[in-house]
Enzyme design. Structure first.
Site, PDB file in Angstrom:
ATOM      1  N   ALA A  62      -9.467  -2.753 -20.068  1.00 35.94           N
ATOM      2  CA  ALA A  62     -10.395  -2.332 -19.011  1.00 35.94           C
ATOM      3  C   ALA A  62     -11.663  -1.744 -19.620  1.00 35.94           C
ATOM      4  O   ALA A  62     -12.772  -1.991 -19.141  1.00 35.94           O
ATOM      5  CB  ALA A  62      -9.733  -1.307 -18.094  1.00 35.94           C
ATOM      6  N   ARG A 119     -15.989  -3.529 -10.257  1.00 41.00           N
ATOM      7  CA  ARG A 119     -16.728  -2.347 -10.716  1.00 41.00           C
ATOM      8  C   ARG A 119     -18.161  -2.310 -10.174  1.00 41.00           C
ATOM      9  O   ARG A 119     -18.849  -1.328 -10.291  1.00 41.00           O
ATOM     10  CB  ARG A 119     -16.717  -2.302 -12.241  1.00 41.00           C
ATOM     11  CG  ARG A 119     -17.354  -1.078 -12.856  1.00 41.00           C
ATOM     12  CD  ARG A 119     -16.817  -0.854 -14.241  1.00 41.00           C
ATOM     13  NE  ARG A 119     -17.592   0.045 -15.045  1.00 41.00           N
ATOM     14  CZ  ARG A 119     -18.541  -0.329 -15.889  1.00 41.00           C
ATOM     15  NH1 ARG A 119     -18.841  -1.599 -16.031  1.00 41.00           N
ATOM     16  NH2 ARG A 119     -19.177   0.556 -16.608  1.00 41.00           N
TER      17      ARG A 119
HETATM   18 FE1  CFM Z   1     -19.164   6.041 -18.657  1.00 43.36          FE
HETATM   19 FE2  CFM Z   1     -16.966   4.960 -18.236  1.00 43.36          FE
HETATM   20 FE3  CFM Z   1     -19.108   4.660 -16.584  1.00 43.36          FE
HETATM   21 FE4  CFM Z   1     -17.932   7.033 -16.837  1.00 43.36          FE
HETATM   22 FE5  CFM Z   1     -16.425   6.195 -14.847  1.00 43.36          FE
HETATM   23 FE6  CFM Z   1     -15.440   4.134 -16.163  1.00 43.36          FE
HETATM   24 FE7  CFM Z   1     -17.591   3.810 -14.542  1.00 43.36          FE
HETATM   25 MO1  CFM Z   1     -15.216   4.228 -13.572  1.00 43.36          MO
HETATM   26  S1  CFM Z   1     -17.214   7.005 -18.790  1.00 43.36           S
HETATM   27  S2  CFM Z   1     -19.964   6.581 -16.700  1.00 43.36           S
HETATM   28  S3  CFM Z   1     -17.120   8.287 -15.349  1.00 43.36           S
HETATM   29  S4  CFM Z   1     -18.722   3.906 -18.549  1.00 43.36           S
HETATM   30  S5  CFM Z   1     -14.402   5.676 -15.184  1.00 43.36           S
HETATM   31  S6  CFM Z   1     -15.081   3.829 -18.277  1.00 43.36           S
HETATM   32  S7  CFM Z   1     -15.943   2.505 -14.910  1.00 43.36           S
HETATM   33  S8  CFM Z   1     -17.186   5.276 -13.092  1.00 43.36           S
HETATM   34  S9  CFM Z   1     -19.646   3.300 -14.969  1.00 43.36           S
END
Ligand code: CFM
Length: 536
Positions: free
Chosen positions: A58, A89
């Site tokens: 993921a 997403r």
């Molecule tokens: Fe960074 Fe992430 Fe994201 Fe995140 Fe997230 Fe995510 Fe997301 Mo869900 S750390 S900011 S707080 S990339 S969990 S793995 S997918 S919201 S865009």
């Protein structure tokens, strides 16, 4: 013992001793009187506890690689993994000068659909055939392969398949061994993807984009159009966006990332490796920014302008901020009156629980419990702790790249920013160049910080601290609702957005106001208020 201490103790009392001991380390109550408050993070979830974490695949495919719009990413594995990573997403993408519509694949799902005979006899032939078909039908510029759990177990050599395909077709084919079980969460997948992009893509381009103040935006995934709203303001000020990792980003631009002047980093957790590696190999400095929240956005824009130290840019930045503030502030003020004094919890991946605290404060709200699913200690405590973090068996799975200064392109940081060494030293005193202070300094005394929260803790904290709003993930959203508390889902924004930048703040404010004002929540009976479930 404070009231909150007591409530936390009661919450932990439910556990067997060994679990209690473990979970205690993942929790802290902010106390600025204590010099180095430490939290345990990025370790295995206790078996049997249902956490909110995702898997390594993921993190690699879903988070970092998937949004690259002109890359076809093949999920090598059974169809379920591919299906669940198919566009949920909401990392949006559109065509531009260098990427025509037919080269955008983000809405499609490619999977080798491994069946039982493939698991028994191996899936390399099937993968090879699929790459040939993909090239035949779509003629992509680049392909990546992301493998899921069974591939690691049966030992398909996806690297060899990729190398052979690359020779056959004359385009880059990247292979990521990001099997779901590698690492303790999706965070491992971020690291694997960062390494692959750094080793095989960044630095391969030769064309510096025309335009001044050339920046890369790292760790911005354009969820619900966030990146577009940020770019709108940046372009307004006069920045040229060289490339984005990876929301609405393209392979053609990512090859040229090393040719920009400055990296700005929105999500530290998922992309800090690349920011650091580009700095090591090419010397380019980076700046941690936060475009969530009106004041936070203005501060980030000001710090960016400081980095270039250019009077015209500083002035233009002030002009744009003044214009945007004049437009946005009255609207925010309207919502602030309705939201003032309300409290929130935030349980999100590895960066948003920090970023959204600023937006909530713009609205007169406070995040009294903040948690991450998979952050590391540096995301809580600041990057100064990195040398002291012990790597465990799981983090040893992921190789560290050993990079040296690039002979052709390395230059000192101050040269990137067109300033003298002395000016750069002075800048570092004003602006935290190439540093992230983490979430903890943002929190107020008595507030709770929690790592890898589980269902029991979620429910108890809601019962005890009664927030008005919970910023959640996809799964815990409905737990919040069953407890009678409204939520906003911060991963894909409940199918709206953007929430970033000046316009995003208005969208968020209006939705939060609607959520907390609806009388429906009063009609929900929480389990602890229900005579039947209370006994359980
Ligand atoms: Fe960074 Fe992430 Fe994201 Fe995140 Fe997230 Fe995510 Fe997301 Mo869900 S750390 S900011 S707080 S990339 S969990 S793995 S997918 S919201 S865009």
């Amino acid at each position: 013992m404070s009231m909150t201490d007591k409530k936390i103790e009661d919450m932990l009392a439910f556990y067997p001793d060994i679990v209690k001991k473990n979970r205690k380390k993942h929790l802290m109550i902010k106390n600025s009187g204590e010099t180095c408050q430490q939290i345990e993070a990025n370790t295995r979830t206790i078996p049997g506890i249902i956490s909110q974490r995702g898997c390594c695949y993921a993190g690699c495919k879903g988070v970092v690689m998937g949004p690259i719009k002109d890359m076809i990413t093949i999920t090598h594995g059974p169809i379920g993994c591919g299906y669940y990573s198919w566009g949920t997403r909401r990392n949006k993408a559109k065509s531009d000068d260098t990427t025509p519509k037919e080269n955008i694949y983000t809405t499609l799902c490619f999977s080798t659909d491994m069946q039982e005979p493939d698991i028994v006899f191996g899936g390399e032939k099937k993968l090879t055939k699929m790459i040939d078909e993909v090239v035949d039908i779509f003629h992509p510029r680049v392909i990546s392969i992301c493998s899921t759990c069974p591939i690691g177990l049966i030992g398909d050599d996806i690297g060899a398949v990729a190398r052979a395909a690359q020779e056959r077709h004359g385009i880059q084919v990247l292979a990521f061994n990001c099997e779901g079980y590698k690492g303790v969460s999706q965070s491992a997948g971020h690291h694997i993807a960062n390494n692959g992009l750094m080793e095989h893509v960044i630095g391969k381009g030769t064309q510096r984009k025309p335009g001044s103040y050339l920046i890369n935006i790292l760790g911005e995934y354009n969820i619900g159009g966030d990146g577009w709203e940020i770019e709108r303001t940046l372009k307004d000020i006069g920045y040229t966006i060289n490339g984005v990792l990876t929301g609405d980003g393209s392979y053609v631009d990512i090859k040229n990332l090393h040719l920009a002047d400055l990296n700005i980093v929105q999500c530290h957790r998922s992309i800090n490796y690349i920011a650091e590696m580009i700095e090591t190999k090419y010397g380019m400095p980076w700046l941690k920014v936060n475009f969530i929240g009106v004041d936070a956005t203005a501060r980030s824009l000001r710090e960016m302008a400081q980095c270039f130290g250019d009077e015209a840019l500083i002035q233009k930045t002030e002009e744009v901020i003044a214009r945007e503030m004049a437009r946005v502030e009255p609207v925010i003020e309207h919502y602030r009156k309705l939201l003032m004094g309300k409290t929130a919890f935030g349980f999100v991946g590895g960066s948003r629980s920090h970023h959204y605290q600023y937006l909530l404060r713009d609205l007169g709200m406070e995040m009294i419990v903040a948690g991450y699913e998979f952050a590391h200690r540096d995301d809580y405590e600041g990057r100064q702790v990195i040398p002291t973090i012990k790597s465990d068996a799981d983090s040893k799975n992921i190789p560290e790249l050993h990079l040296e200064k690039d002979k052709e392109f390395y230059q000192d940081a101050h040269i990137y920013l067109n300033m003298s060494k002395e000016q750069f030293e002075a800048l570092k005193k004003k602006v935290p160049v190439s540093y992230y202070e983490g979430m903890n300094p943002c929190m107020k005394d008595g507030e709770v910080i929690i790592d890898d929260i589980n269902h029991h803790e979620f429910e108890r904290l809601v019962q005890e601290l009664k927030p008005d709003l919970i910023l959640t993930g996809v799964r815990d959203k409905y737990i919040a609702h069953k407890l009678g508390v409204p939520s906003r889902q911060l991963h894909s924004y409940d199918y709206t957005g953007p929430y970033a930048g000046f316009n995003g703040a208005i969208v968020f404010a209006s939705e939060v106001t609607n959520a907390v004002s609806t009388p429906a929540w009063k009609l929900v009976t929480a389990p602890w208020e229900n005579e039947e479930t209370k006994k359980e």
